[in-house]
Design an enzyme around this catalytic site. Structure first.
Site, PDB file in Angstrom:
ATOM      1  N   LYS A  60      22.845  46.841  -3.017  1.00  0.00           N
ATOM      2  CA  LYS A  60      22.712  45.545  -3.693  1.00  0.00           C
ATOM      3  C   LYS A  60      21.463  44.791  -3.222  1.00  0.00           C
ATOM      4  N   GLY A 191      26.505  58.470 -13.050  1.00  0.00           N
ATOM      5  CA  GLY A 191      27.635  57.616 -12.703  1.00  0.00           C
ATOM      6  C   GLY A 191      27.112  56.316 -12.116  1.00  0.00           C
ATOM      7  N   VAL A 192      27.923  55.725 -11.260  1.00  0.00           N
ATOM      8  CA  VAL A 192      27.595  54.400 -10.745  1.00  0.00           C
ATOM      9  C   VAL A 192      26.338  54.446  -9.867  1.00  0.00           C
ATOM     10  N   ILE A 193      26.271  55.426  -8.965  1.00  0.00           N
ATOM     11  CA  ILE A 193      25.096  55.499  -8.075  1.00  0.00           C
ATOM     12  C   ILE A 193      23.848  55.853  -8.884  1.00  0.00           C
ATOM     13  N   GLU A 212      23.124  64.322 -16.851  1.00  0.00           N
ATOM     14  CA  GLU A 212      24.576  64.134 -16.743  1.00  0.00           C
ATOM     15  C   GLU A 212      25.307  65.317 -17.376  1.00  0.00           C
ATOM     16  N   SER A 278      23.892  62.528  -7.288  1.00  0.00           N
ATOM     17  CA  SER A 278      24.979  61.522  -7.235  1.00  0.00           C
ATOM     18  C   SER A 278      26.059  61.972  -8.197  1.00  0.00           C
ATOM     19  N   ARG A 281      32.035  61.674  -4.922  1.00  0.00           N
ATOM     20  CA  ARG A 281      32.218  61.710  -3.474  1.00  0.00           C
ATOM     21  C   ARG A 281      33.491  62.469  -3.115  1.00  0.00           C
ATOM     22  N   HIS A 453      30.827  23.614 -19.179  1.00  0.00           N
ATOM     23  CA  HIS A 453      29.735  23.847 -20.125  1.00  0.00           C
ATOM     24  C   HIS A 453      28.431  23.332 -19.533  1.00  0.00           C
TER      25      HIS A 453
HETATM   26  P1  FAD Z   1      34.193  54.397   4.430  1.00  0.00           P
HETATM   27  O1  FAD Z   1      33.456  53.167   4.099  1.00  0.00           O
HETATM   28  O2  FAD Z   1      33.599  55.695   4.027  1.00  0.00           O
HETATM   29  O3  FAD Z   1      34.434  54.367   5.997  1.00  0.00           O
HETATM   30  C1  FAD Z   1      35.061  55.401   6.674  1.00  0.00           C
HETATM   31  C2  FAD Z   1      34.542  55.409   8.080  1.00  0.00           C
HETATM   32  O4  FAD Z   1      35.324  56.327   8.841  1.00  0.00           O
HETATM   33  C3  FAD Z   1      33.107  55.892   8.209  1.00  0.00           C
HETATM   34  O5  FAD Z   1      32.351  54.931   8.911  1.00  0.00           O
HETATM   35  C4  FAD Z   1      33.206  57.207   8.990  1.00  0.00           C
HETATM   36  O6  FAD Z   1      32.109  57.382   9.895  1.00  0.00           O
HETATM   37  C5  FAD Z   1      34.492  57.013   9.755  1.00  0.00           C
HETATM   38  N1  FAD Z   1      35.181  58.256  10.103  1.00  0.00           N
HETATM   39  C6  FAD Z   1      35.435  59.333   9.318  1.00  0.00           C
HETATM   40  N2  FAD Z   1      36.189  60.237   9.994  1.00  0.00           N
HETATM   41  C7  FAD Z   1      36.410  59.712  11.224  1.00  0.00           C
HETATM   42  C8  FAD Z   1      37.132  60.157  12.357  1.00  0.00           C
HETATM   43  N3  FAD Z   1      37.832  61.287  12.330  1.00  0.00           N
HETATM   44  N4  FAD Z   1      37.098  59.378  13.469  1.00  0.00           N
HETATM   45  C9  FAD Z   1      36.426  58.207  13.505  1.00  0.00           C
HETATM   46  N5  FAD Z   1      35.756  57.724  12.442  1.00  0.00           N
HETATM   47  C10 FAD Z   1      35.749  58.470  11.315  1.00  0.00           C
HETATM   48  N6  FAD Z   1      32.130  50.012  -3.552  1.00  0.00           N
HETATM   49  C11 FAD Z   1      32.276  48.767  -4.055  1.00  0.00           C
HETATM   50  O7  FAD Z   1      33.402  48.261  -4.106  1.00  0.00           O
HETATM   51  N7  FAD Z   1      31.197  48.042  -4.482  1.00  0.00           N
HETATM   52  C12 FAD Z   1      29.941  48.543  -4.450  1.00  0.00           C
HETATM   53  O8  FAD Z   1      28.991  47.857  -4.834  1.00  0.00           O
HETATM   54  C13 FAD Z   1      29.759  49.850  -3.930  1.00  0.00           C
HETATM   55  N8  FAD Z   1      28.532  50.379  -3.861  1.00  0.00           N
HETATM   56  C14 FAD Z   1      28.370  51.635  -3.336  1.00  0.00           C
HETATM   57  C15 FAD Z   1      27.092  52.169  -3.301  1.00  0.00           C
HETATM   58  C16 FAD Z   1      26.887  53.433  -2.803  1.00  0.00           C
HETATM   59  C17 FAD Z   1      25.490  54.007  -2.754  1.00  0.00           C
HETATM   60  C18 FAD Z   1      28.001  54.180  -2.296  1.00  0.00           C
HETATM   61  C19 FAD Z   1      27.797  55.543  -1.712  1.00  0.00           C
HETATM   62  C20 FAD Z   1      29.278  53.654  -2.331  1.00  0.00           C
HETATM   63  C21 FAD Z   1      29.479  52.370  -2.869  1.00  0.00           C
HETATM   64  N9  FAD Z   1      30.744  51.813  -2.952  1.00  0.00           N
HETATM   65  C22 FAD Z   1      30.903  50.560  -3.487  1.00  0.00           C
HETATM   66  C23 FAD Z   1      31.938  52.526  -2.481  1.00  0.00           C
HETATM   67  C24 FAD Z   1      32.348  52.011  -1.103  1.00  0.00           C
HETATM   68  O9  FAD Z   1      31.280  52.166  -0.204  1.00  0.00           O
HETATM   69  C25 FAD Z   1      33.571  52.764  -0.611  1.00  0.00           C
HETATM   70  O10 FAD Z   1      34.584  52.719  -1.573  1.00  0.00           O
HETATM   71  C26 FAD Z   1      34.110  52.153   0.675  1.00  0.00           C
HETATM   72  O11 FAD Z   1      33.137  52.170   1.681  1.00  0.00           O
HETATM   73  C27 FAD Z   1      35.349  52.910   1.136  1.00  0.00           C
HETATM   74  O12 FAD Z   1      35.833  52.365   2.316  1.00  0.00           O
HETATM   75  P2  FAD Z   1      36.655  53.231   3.371  1.00  0.00           P
HETATM   76  O13 FAD Z   1      36.932  52.316   4.503  1.00  0.00           O
HETATM   77  O14 FAD Z   1      37.768  53.905   2.697  1.00  0.00           O
HETATM   78  O15 FAD Z   1      35.658  54.390   3.813  1.00  0.00           O
HETATM   79  P1  NAI Z   2      30.539  58.837 -10.119  1.00  0.00           P
HETATM   80  O1  NAI Z   2      31.843  59.484 -10.146  1.00  0.00           O
HETATM   81  O2  NAI Z   2      30.428  57.402 -10.455  1.00  0.00           O
HETATM   82  O3  NAI Z   2      29.538  59.602 -11.090  1.00  0.00           O
HETATM   83  C1  NAI Z   2      29.228  60.949 -10.940  1.00  0.00           C
HETATM   84  C2  NAI Z   2      28.648  61.454 -12.244  1.00  0.00           C
HETATM   85  O4  NAI Z   2      28.118  62.735 -12.013  1.00  0.00           O
HETATM   86  C3  NAI Z   2      29.695  61.571 -13.341  1.00  0.00           C
HETATM   87  O5  NAI Z   2      29.221  60.977 -14.510  1.00  0.00           O
HETATM   88  C4  NAI Z   2      29.884  63.082 -13.471  1.00  0.00           C
HETATM   89  O6  NAI Z   2      30.247  63.487 -14.766  1.00  0.00           O
HETATM   90  C5  NAI Z   2      28.509  63.577 -13.086  1.00  0.00           C
HETATM   91  N1  NAI Z   2      28.479  64.949 -12.593  1.00  0.00           N
HETATM   92  C6  NAI Z   2      29.388  65.583 -11.809  1.00  0.00           C
HETATM   93  N2  NAI Z   2      28.990  66.849 -11.557  1.00  0.00           N
HETATM   94  C7  NAI Z   2      27.804  67.018 -12.170  1.00  0.00           C
HETATM   95  C8  NAI Z   2      26.889  68.093 -12.264  1.00  0.00           C
HETATM   96  N3  NAI Z   2      27.120  69.261 -11.659  1.00  0.00           N
HETATM   97  N4  NAI Z   2      25.760  67.927 -12.981  1.00  0.00           N
HETATM   98  C9  NAI Z   2      25.506  66.747 -13.592  1.00  0.00           C
HETATM   99  N5  NAI Z   2      26.337  65.699 -13.551  1.00  0.00           N
HETATM  100  C10 NAI Z   2      27.471  65.815 -12.834  1.00  0.00           C
HETATM  101  O7  NAI Z   2      29.956  59.151  -8.671  1.00  0.00           O
HETATM  102  P2  NAI Z   2      28.717  58.548  -7.873  1.00  0.00           P
HETATM  103  O8  NAI Z   2      27.757  57.879  -8.794  1.00  0.00           O
HETATM  104  O9  NAI Z   2      28.252  59.651  -7.008  1.00  0.00           O
HETATM  105  O10 NAI Z   2      29.386  57.448  -6.980  1.00  0.00           O
HETATM  106  C11 NAI Z   2      30.495  57.784  -6.167  1.00  0.00           C
HETATM  107  C12 NAI Z   2      31.473  56.669  -6.098  1.00  0.00           C
HETATM  108  O11 NAI Z   2      30.982  55.637  -5.253  1.00  0.00           O
HETATM  109  C13 NAI Z   2      31.746  55.987  -7.425  1.00  0.00           C
HETATM  110  O12 NAI Z   2      32.704  56.665  -8.177  1.00  0.00           O
HETATM  111  C14 NAI Z   2      32.248  54.666  -6.998  1.00  0.00           C
HETATM  112  O13 NAI Z   2      33.610  54.758  -6.705  1.00  0.00           O
HETATM  113  C15 NAI Z   2      31.470  54.404  -5.723  1.00  0.00           C
HETATM  114  N6  NAI Z   2      30.354  53.507  -6.017  1.00  0.00           N
HETATM  115  C16 NAI Z   2      30.643  52.250  -6.452  1.00  0.00           C
HETATM  116  C17 NAI Z   2      29.647  51.381  -6.762  1.00  0.00           C
HETATM  117  C18 NAI Z   2      30.006  50.045  -7.282  1.00  0.00           C
HETATM  118  O14 NAI Z   2      31.161  49.658  -7.158  1.00  0.00           O
HETATM  119  N7  NAI Z   2      29.081  49.298  -7.861  1.00  0.00           N
HETATM  120  C19 NAI Z   2      28.233  51.736  -6.621  1.00  0.00           C
HETATM  121  C20 NAI Z   2      28.044  53.115  -6.207  1.00  0.00           C
HETATM  122  C21 NAI Z   2      29.080  53.932  -5.895  1.00  0.00           C
END
Ligand code: FAD
Ligand code: NAI
Length: 474
Positions: A60, A191-193, A212, A278, A281, A453
């Protein structure tokens, strides 16, 4: 000698750190272990998980900088602001992003101290059961706790045979840290990323192509939203090919070459300086020793839980990205609170049917509840209220006329079933829709509420009125 706690949380991401804080507030002796390889200035693993370190927050920050850059380059002139062409200093942009990450991840350690949560650096590994509950090894220490909350999160899924170096071939980690603006960037997965990171680097000057696999763009979103989004993103300059099959990916003179088969069945190849993969996950259960203690996982590798986030093992709970449901930080946090409260004998609860989703592109895309295609498939009779931002004075003043609010309500009872927004401020507007949905509100409830408004919230208000065919400004 092992250390004994009421609750051990494994993983300090949004799910884990919130669970730990809430449990401590409820009077439990709580520890949280974290093995993030990224260390803070003290050399300890950073808290905050994916979200704070390599997810929500850094993405962000980059979206904001790149948005300002694009506004300065293309929008200022139309409003009578004359400046010379802006230049981006990537190092400074990254430093700002990193300082926000530093501030927030450090802040969680402060919150732990304030709430008396014990932080144990290291990877948590189940080691069986002891006199005081579950035994978990964290580095050299052994911890015993009556309850264990597994909050180990997720990591990027990679393509088979395509190593990620996070320099040329990147997942989310490298994509947030490019040291220059790539001339050409390929993204696999729309997707989202893909859309958020594609927007960042396109705004800063990259030629971005997104490949995609699925035939339809944003197929999980409401069908009207997906159509509108594709139109807008293509107009902005993102090239999006759907229905592709990725072939060989190899190093090339320019950086990387991606072979693929297009929707039309024809073979094609693209070259770029950098590639972002991307494609979703996968849950983190590596090194947890889950199998040895009999912790059940499903075929997707997620830890299996019931509606209360209880696993098959007594006293072991799991929350966030490592379990079913949307992989979102706010969902993980809700479940963290839910589990802490359930352990305390309270009525902790997470409503998976009312988790808002946001894509932070321009315009933003948000949703809560059911899509129109889901209602159709379920045979639910519904009515639609759809209002464009173009009809809103504030949106015009903000130079943000794109998009619309679409509200879906039950045809008989008028109960709101879903709200879908593409437009300015959508990430904030969705909060009102989520409240209405959680309270089992009707479109009439929102229609009868006075909205300030001129605000963008009036578009949501008008969409509620439109469900009853009585919109006033459209
Ligand atoms: P995580 O945040 O993955 O945290 C898990 C933690 O556990 C990690 O720090 C890891 O190191 C630790 N861990 C793992 N195994 C062990 C172990 N055995 N012992 C000790 N520690 C361990 N979500 C949103 O809602 N809004 C967004 O804007 C958004 N943007 C995103 C952008 C990107 C690029 C990505 C990749 C994800 C985004 N997400 C977003 C998704 C969001 O980051 C995750 O849904 C969220 O972080 C999940 O939280 P969690 O606590 O389940 O896991
Ligand atoms: P995603 O699930 O949003 O999108 C993945 C995309 O890749 C899908 O459209 C899928 O059809 C496509 N795909 C899968 N396999 C493929 C292949 N072999 N070749 C081409 N396309 C393929 O997953 P993304 O973007 O990696 O993000 C992971 C998760 O992280 C999201 O689902 C979301 O939960 C979280 N996230 C949330 C954000 C937010 O809340 N703003 C921002 C970024 C991530």
């Amino acid at each position: 000698m092992s250390k004994t706690f009421d609750i051990l949380v494994i993983g300090g991401g949004p799910g884990g750190y919130v669970a730990a804080i809430r449990a401590a507030q409820l009077g439990f002796a709580v520890a949280c272990c974290e093995s993030n390889p990224y260390a803070d200035p003290k050399g300890e693993p950073r808290l905050g998980g994916t979200c704070l370190n390599v997810g929500c927050i850094p993405s962000k920050a980059l979206l904001h900088t790149s948005h300002l850059f694009e506004e300065a380059a293309h929008a200022f002139a139309g409003q009578g602001i004359e400046i010379s062409a802006p230049k981006i200093q990537v190092a400074k942009m990254l430093a700002r992003k990193n300082s926000i990450v530093e501030q927030l991840t450090g802040g969680i350690k402060g919150l732990f101290r304030k709430n008396k949560v014990t932080f144990i650096p290291g990877h948590g590994v189940f080691a069986g059961q002891g006199a005081n509950g579950w035994k978990v090894k964290v580095g050299k220490e052994e911890v015993e706790a009556k309850h264990v909350i597994v909050a180990t999160g997720s990591r990027a899924r990679h393509l088979p045979n395509l190593p990620v170096d996070n320099k040329i071939v990147c997942d989310n980690i490298g994509a947030l840290d490019f040291d220059t603006v790539p001339k050409k960037l390929i993204i696999i997965g729309a997707g989202v990323i893909g859309l958020e990171m594609g927007s960042v680097w396109r705004r800063l000057g990259s030629e971005v192509t997104i490949l995609e696999a699925l035939p339809d763009f944003l197929s999980f979103a409401d069908v009207d939203i997906a159509k509108e989004a594709q139109k807008i993103f293509v107009k902005q300059g993102l090239t999006i090919h759907t229905g592709v099959k990725i072939g060989e990916v190899k190093a090339s003179k320019k950086g990387v070459a991606v072979a693929y088969t297009g929707k039309d069945g024809k073979a094609a190849q693209l070259e770029a300086d950098r590639l972002i993969v991307s494609i979703g996950r996968i849950p983190n259960t590596e090194g947890l020793n889950a199998e040895a203690v009999g912790l059940k996982q499903n075929e997707r590798g997620q830890i299996e839980v019931d509606a209360h986030c209880k696993t098959n093992l007594p006293g072991v709970w799991a929350i966030g990205d490592v379990v079913r449901g949307p992989m979102l930080a706010h969902k993980a946090m809700e479940e963290g609170v839910q589990v802490a409260e359930l352990i305390a004998g309270q009525a902790g609860h997470t409503n998976l049917d009312a988790i808002p989703g946001v894509i932070y592109t321009t315009p933003e895309i948000t949703w809560v509840g059911k899509t129109e295609q889901e209602l159709k498939a379920a045979g639910v009779a519904y009515k639609v209220g759809k209002i464009p931002f173009l009809a809103n004075g504030r949106a015009l003043g903000m130079d943000a006329p794109e998009g619309f609010v679409k509200m879906l309500a039950d045809a008989k009872t008028d109960r709101i079933l879903g709200v879908h927004i593409i437009g300015a401020g959508a990430s904030d507007l969705i909060a009102e829709a989520t409240v209405a949905l959680e309270f089992a509100g009707a479109s009439e409830d929102l229609a009868r509420i006075c909205h300030a408004h001129p605000t963008l919230s009036e578009v949501l208000h008008e969409a509620a009125l439109a469900c009853d065919k009585r919109a006033l400004h459209f």
